[in-house]
Design a protein around this motif. Structure first.
Motif, PDB file in Angstrom:
ATOM      1  N   LYS A  13       0.839  -1.187   0.000  1.00 22.73           N
ATOM      2  CA  LYS A  13       0.000   0.000   0.000  1.00 22.73           C
ATOM      3  C   LYS A  13       0.876   1.240   0.000  1.00 22.73           C
ATOM      4  O   LYS A  13       1.744   1.394   0.852  1.00 22.73           O
ATOM      5  CB  LYS A  13      -0.895   0.000   1.237  1.00 22.73           C
TER       6      LYS A  13
ATOM      7  N   ARG B 267       1.187   5.636  -0.370  1.00 24.65           N
ATOM      8  CA  ARG B 267       0.550   6.944  -0.326  1.00 24.65           C
ATOM      9  C   ARG B 267       1.385   7.871  -1.227  1.00 24.65           C
ATOM     10  O   ARG B 267       2.573   8.078  -0.973  1.00 24.65           O
ATOM     11  CB  ARG B 267       0.499   7.470   1.101  1.00 24.65           C
TER      12      ARG B 267
ATOM     13  N   GLN C 217      -3.971  10.426 -11.661  1.00 27.96           N
ATOM     14  CA  GLN C 217      -4.617  10.157 -10.385  1.00 27.96           C
ATOM     15  C   GLN C 217      -5.589   8.981 -10.515  1.00 27.96           C
ATOM     16  O   GLN C 217      -5.616   8.074  -9.663  1.00 27.96           O
ATOM     17  CB  GLN C 217      -5.353  11.407  -9.896  1.00 27.96           C
ATOM     18  N   SER C 218      -6.370   8.963 -11.589  1.00 29.12           N
ATOM     19  CA  SER C 218      -7.324   7.876 -11.800  1.00 29.12           C
ATOM     20  C   SER C 218      -6.614   6.542 -11.978  1.00 29.12           C
ATOM     21  O   SER C 218      -7.023   5.520 -11.419  1.00 29.12           O
ATOM     22  CB  SER C 218      -8.192   8.177 -13.025  1.00 29.12           C
TER      23      SER C 218
ATOM     24  N   ILE D  61      -5.185   5.409  -8.575  1.00 31.92           N
ATOM     25  CA  ILE D  61      -6.247   4.976  -7.649  1.00 31.92           C
ATOM     26  C   ILE D  61      -6.777   3.609  -8.057  1.00 31.92           C
ATOM     27  O   ILE D  61      -7.015   2.734  -7.210  1.00 31.92           O
ATOM     28  CB  ILE D  61      -7.377   6.035  -7.616  1.00 31.92           C
TER      29      ILE D  61
ATOM     30  N   GLY E 126      -4.886   0.839  -6.763  1.00 35.18           N
ATOM     31  CA  GLY E 126      -4.962   0.608  -5.337  1.00 35.18           C
ATOM     32  C   GLY E 126      -4.134   1.541  -4.487  1.00 35.18           C
ATOM     33  O   GLY E 126      -3.961   1.316  -3.287  1.00 35.18           O
ATOM     34  N   TYR E 127      -3.617   2.636  -5.073  1.00 37.69           N
ATOM     35  CA  TYR E 127      -2.804   3.574  -4.314  1.00 37.69           C
ATOM     36  C   TYR E 127      -3.660   4.731  -3.792  1.00 37.69           C
ATOM     37  O   TYR E 127      -4.681   5.098  -4.404  1.00 37.69           O
ATOM     38  CB  TYR E 127      -1.670   4.129  -5.180  1.00 37.69           C
ATOM     39  N   GLU E 128      -3.222   5.313  -2.675  1.00 41.18           N
ATOM     40  CA  GLU E 128      -3.838   6.527  -2.153  1.00 41.18           C
ATOM     41  C   GLU E 128      -3.112   7.726  -2.777  1.00 41.18           C
ATOM     42  O   GLU E 128      -1.886   7.816  -2.707  1.00 41.18           O
ATOM     43  CB  GLU E 128      -3.721   6.583  -0.631  1.00 41.18           C
ATOM     44  N   VAL E 129      -3.865   8.636  -3.348  1.00 33.93           N
ATOM     45  CA  VAL E 129      -3.247   9.732  -4.103  1.00 33.93           C
ATOM     46  C   VAL E 129      -3.739  11.078  -3.603  1.00 33.93           C
ATOM     47  O   VAL E 129      -4.955  11.309  -3.481  1.00 33.93           O
ATOM     48  CB  VAL E 129      -3.539   9.608  -5.617  1.00 33.93           C
ATOM     49  N   THR E 130      -2.793  11.964  -3.308  1.00 31.18           N
ATOM     50  CA  THR E 130      -3.083  13.374  -3.044  1.00 31.18           C
ATOM     51  C   THR E 130      -2.523  14.159  -4.233  1.00 31.18           C
ATOM     52  O   THR E 130      -1.326  14.114  -4.509  1.00 31.18           O
ATOM     53  CB  THR E 130      -2.416  13.853  -1.750  1.00 31.18           C
TER      54      THR E 130
ATOM     55  N   PHE F 288       3.657  10.490   3.238  1.00 35.74           N
ATOM     56  CA  PHE F 288       3.713   9.993   1.866  1.00 35.74           C
ATOM     57  C   PHE F 288       4.846   8.982   1.695  1.00 35.74           C
ATOM     58  O   PHE F 288       5.892   9.073   2.361  1.00 35.74           O
ATOM     59  CB  PHE F 288       3.896  11.157   0.884  1.00 35.74           C
TER      60      PHE F 288
END
Length: 689
Positions: free
Chosen positions: A567, A569, A584-585, A588, A591-595, A614
Motif C-alpha cells: 500500500k 501513499r 490520479q485515476s 487509484i 490501489g494507491y492513495e493519491v493526493t 507519503f
C-alpha cells in the motif's frame, strides 16, 4: 589551425605582387598598397611619408581617404630622439600608446594631429637608400604583436621597392618579365618579385591575350598537378570545370578589356579530373605601348575552407531544427499523455469484444504510433537519453539482419563483411539498434522494385587530425559502419536534405521522413559522424563513425532490490489539469492513495505539514513558480531518501543523469502508459519493504 595573420600577410603579398606585375604607375601602386592595408585591418590608418636628407617627414598621401586633409602635414627634424634613431638605423619605431610619449611631446603632438593613438613607423629603404617611411596605426592605443609587426615589415619592403622608383622623371615601374626588358639596375627588384611568386602558397600564372598559359609557379603545380612543361602553351580551358566554363571565359574577357577581378570564386579541374574550389584574382598586364598583353591569375584553393563552412552551416541548421523539434515534442507529449491516459481509462470500462472496445483499441494504437514518432523527433534532437553500456556490434548486426530479412523485398540480397572481431562501442543499445535498422530500411526502400545488394561492412578506423577536422569529430579510434545499396541513388539536392526531419522522397504512406533524421541525431548524440556518398541511378553509401569503447568502460547495474510495499501513499503534482486527472485515476485504480495538486509550491506545503504522510512523490518537471527538480531538492532536504519520480515531456533542460545525481529514483518520459507508470512506481519504492 587557421592563422589569421599569416593568411592576411600572404593574401596582401599576392595582391600587391599582382598589382606590381600589371601596373606601371608608381603612385597608383603606392596608393593601392595603402588602401589594401586599411581594408584588411579594419579601423586602421596609414600614411605614406617622404623623408628628405635632413630627416624631415612630409605626409604625401594616406588611407582611408577621409584623412586626405592631412596631406602636406610635416614634422621637422629633432636631433637625438628615438624617431631620428629609427630613421638612421632603418629599424621600426613602435608606440603602443601615443598619449604616454611624455619625453617626446613633439612626436606625440604630431601623431595626435594625424589621429593616431598607437603607431608603427617603418623606414622605407631600397638598395641601402632611404626613400620614405610608412606610418601605420589606430586611433586608440594598441598592443602590437610580433606577427603583426612582421606583416607590416614585409609590406613595407614592397612599398620601398615601389617608392624607390618615385624619383625617376616618368615615375614608371620597371617592366616585368614578358612586358619588356629590364635594365641592369632593375634586376634585383625583379629577382625579389620572382622569389615572392615562386614562394607563394597560391597558384600564380600568366595568360596570353588568347587565354593560353604562359607561366606557371610551383604552387600552381602543387594545386593543379600539372608540371609547367606540360601546361604552358595549353588553353586555360584545361583548368575550367565544364559547368563553370562559360562564366569564367566571360570574366576573363572583361579583364582583357582592362577590368580587375578580385575574389571571384569558381570551380577548376586538376590534372586527375578532381574538382576544386578556387578564389581568383585576375589583373590585366599592360605592355610598353599601353596595350593589354594578357593577364595574371592568382588562384587560391579554398576547397577545404568551403567544406568546413558548408559543414558548419549544416550543423547550425540541424541544431536549429533540433531545438524546434524538441520544443514541439514537449508540447505534443503533454497532449498525447492526456489522449492515451483517458483512452486507457475508457478501455477498462468498456465491455470485452464490444465495438467500443475495438474502437478505443485502435485509438490507443494510433496514440502509441504518435508517441513513437515523437520519440524519433527527440532522438533527432538528441534529447532521448537512456542508460549506456558496452555494445558489441557484430551480435547486434546479426540480430538486426534476422529481423530485417522478413521486411526487405525478396529480390534484395544482404551481404555482411566483418573486418573486425571486436567492434565494440559505448552507447545506448536501443538507439544503436534503431540506427542500424533505419539505415537498412532506407537501403531496402531504395532498391524496392528493382532489387539489388544491401552491403554492411563493420571495420575499425583510426581517424587522424585532418580527417577529424573534415568529419567534425575528435581524432581517435572509431568503429566504422558502412551500409550501401545499388538502388536509385540521390542527386545533390536530395543529399543536402536527407537528414532534415520529415523530408522524404517516398510516396505518401511509405515513410514519415524521420528515419535518417533519427540516425543523424543518434550519431551526433554518441559523438560520432555520418557521411553519405550517392549517385543518381548508381546507389548510396552511408558511413557511420562511432567512438570505440575503451577497455575500462563497464556497465554497472544495481543488484536486485526488495519487492515494493503493498500500500502506497502518493503525492502527485503536475500543472496540467487533464494530466493530473488521468494519472490520479490510474493510480487509484491500481490501489494507491493519491493526493494531487496542480501547484508545485502547494505540493511542497502539503509535504512540509507531514513529511511522513507519503511514500512516494510523482512530479512534473516544467511547472510555473517552482520546477520539478527544485521541488525534489526541497523534499529531499526535509526527508532524505524520499522516493521521487520525475515525469517530463522534454529532457533537454534536465537530463536523466542530473536527476539521478540529486536523488531522483525514476525518470519517465511523457506520454506514459499505465503499465509503464506502475512499473516506475514499483521500481522507485522497492527499497521501502
Amino acid at each position: 589551425m587557421y592563422d589569421h595573420e599569416y593568411e592576411t600577410r600572404m593574401h596582401l603579398s599576392n595582391q600587391i605582387v599582382a598589382m606590381m606585375v600589371t601596373e606601371n604607375d608608381v603612385l597608383t601602386i603606392c596608393r593601392y598598397i595603402m588602401e589594401r592595408l586599411v581594408f584588411f585591418y579594419s579601423r586602421a590608418i596609414a600614411y605614406y611619408c617622404s623623408v628628405d636628407s635632413a630627416n624631415n617627414i612630409y605626409v604625401e598621401f594616406c588611407a582611408p581617404a577621409a584623412k586626405k586633409d592631412l596631406i602636406g602635414a610635416q614634422m621637422r627634424r629633432h636631433y637625438s630622439d628615438r624617431v631620428e634613431f629609427s630613421l638612421e638605423t632603418n629599424t621600426p619605431f613602435i608606440v603602443h600608446n601615443v598619449s604616454k610619449m611624455d619625453t617626446e611631446a613633439h612626436w606625440r603632438d604630431f601623431f595626435t594631429v594625424l589621429g593616431l593613438g598607437a603607431v608603427v613607423l617603418l623606414p622605407l629603404t631600397s638598395e641601402g637608400r632611404r626613400c620614405g617611411c610608412l606610418l601605420f596605426g589606430y586611433a586608440e592605443p594598441h598592443d602590437w604583436s610580433q606577427e603583426r609587426l612582421f606583416t607590416l615589415t614585409t609590406l613595407a619592403s614592397y612599398l620601398a621597392m615601389v617608392s624607390e622608383q618615385n624619383e625617376a622623371p616618368d615615375k614608371k615601374m620597371p617592366p616585368f618579365p614578358g612586358t619588356g626588358t629590364p635594365c641592369m639596375g632593375q634586376q634585383e627588384d625583379l629577382l625579389q618579385l620572382a622569389s615572392v611568386i615562386a614562394d607563394s602558397d597560391d597558384a600564380i600564372f600568366r595568360l596570353s591575350p588568347d587565354c593560353r598559359i604562359q607561366t606557371w609557379n610551383p604552387s600552381a603545380q602543387r594545386i593543379y598537378g600539372y608540371e609547367d612543361k606540360e601546361i604552358c602553351g595549353q588553353h586555360v580551358f584545361a583548368l575550367l570545370s565544364p559547368a563553370h566554363k562559360q562564366n569564367a571565359i566571360e570574366e576573363i574577357r572583361t579583364v582583357m578589356q582592362g577590368k580587375r577581378l578580385n575574389h571571384y570564386e569558381t570551380k577548376h579541374l586538376t590534372r586527375d579530373g578532381q574538382s576544386i574550389d578556387v578564389s581568383l584574382s585576375i589583373s590585366p598586364v599592360m605592355n610598353q605601348t599601353g596595350a593589354i598583353g594578357g593577364c595574371y591569375v592568382i588562384a587560391r584553393d579554398v576547397t577545404e575552407r568551403n567544406q568546413m563552412r558548408d559543414q558548419l552551416l549544416h550543423m547550425q541548421k540541424m541544431e536549429a531544427i533540433a531545438t524546434l523539434a524538441g520544443g514541439i515534442a514537449h508540447d505534443f507529449n503533454n497532449i498525447l499523455a492526456v489522449m492515451l491516459g483517458f483512452t486507457e481509462l475508457a478501455l477498462e470500462e468498456a465491455v470485452t469484444d464490444s465495438p467500443l472496445e475495438k474502437n478505443l483499441s485502435q485509438v490507443l494504437k494510433a496514440g502509441e504510433r504518435a508517441r513513437d514518432l515523437v520519440q524519433q523527433i527527440l532522438t533527432f534532437s538528441r534529447e532521448s537519453q537512456n542508460e549506456k553500456c558496452n555494445i558489441f556490434m557484430i551480435p547486434l548486426i546479426k540480430e538486426t539482419i534476422k529481423f530485417m530479412r522478413a521486411t526487405l523485398p525478396s529480390n534484395v540480397k544482404i551481404c555482411i563483411d566483418y573486418k573486425t572481431k571486436a567492434g565494440r562501442v559505448f552507447g545506448d543499445l536501443s538507439q544503436i539498434h534503431q540506427l542500424v535498422v533505419n539505415l537498412c530500411v532506407n537501403a531496402g526502400h531504395a532498391m524496392q522494385g528493382t532489387g539489388g545488394v544491401l552491403k554492411i561492412v563493420l571495420a575499425e578506423a583510426a581517424v587522424n587530425e585532418q580527417e577529424a577536422k573534415i568529419l567534425q569529430i575528435s581524432p581517435g579510434d572509431y568503429i566504422q559502419l558502412t551500409v550501401s545499396d545499388n538502388g536509385s541513388g540521390m542527386d545533390q539536392d536530395i543529399r543536402e536534405r536527407i537528414f532534415d526531419p520529415f523530408f522524404t522522397n517516398k510516396s505518401i504512406g511509405e515513410g514519415s521522413g524521420m528515419g535518417l533524421a533519427a540516425v543523424y541525431g543518434i550519431v551526433k548524440g554518441h559523438d560520432g559522424a555520418i557521411s553519405v556518398d550517392s549517385l543518381l541511378g548508381i546507389g548510396s553509401t552511408f558511413t557511420v563513425y562511432l567512438p570505440a569503447a575503451p577497455e575500462t568502460t563497464s556497465n554497472i547495474k544495481e543488484s536486485a532490490l526488495q519487492p515494493p510495499a503493498v500500500k502506497l501513499r502518493i503525492l502527485l503534482v503536475d500543472d496540467e489539469e487533464a494530466i493530473v486527472e488521468v494519472l490520479q485515476s490510474q493510480l487509484i485504480q491500481a490501489g494507491y492513495e493519491v493526493t494531487a495538486t496542480q501547484c508545485s509550491t502547494q505540493a511542497l506545503e502539503i509535504f512540509m505539514e507531514n513529511p511522513d504522510a507519503f511514500d512516494l512523490v510523482i512530479t512534473d518537471y516544467t511547472m510555473p513558480t517552482m520546477t520539478g527538480d527544485t521541488l525534489a531538492r526541497e523534499i529531499l532536504c526535509l526527508r532524505p531518501g524520499m522516493p521521487i519520480i520525475l515525469c517530463t515531456g522534454y529532457s533537454h533542460a534536465f537530463p536523466p543523469d542530473r536527476a539521478k545525481m540529486i536523488g531522483i529514483r525514476q525518470y519517465i518520459m511523457k506520454p506514459v502508459l499505465k503499465k509503464d507508470l506502475l512499473f516506475a512506481v514499483e521500481q522507485a519504492t522497492q527499497r521501502m519493504a
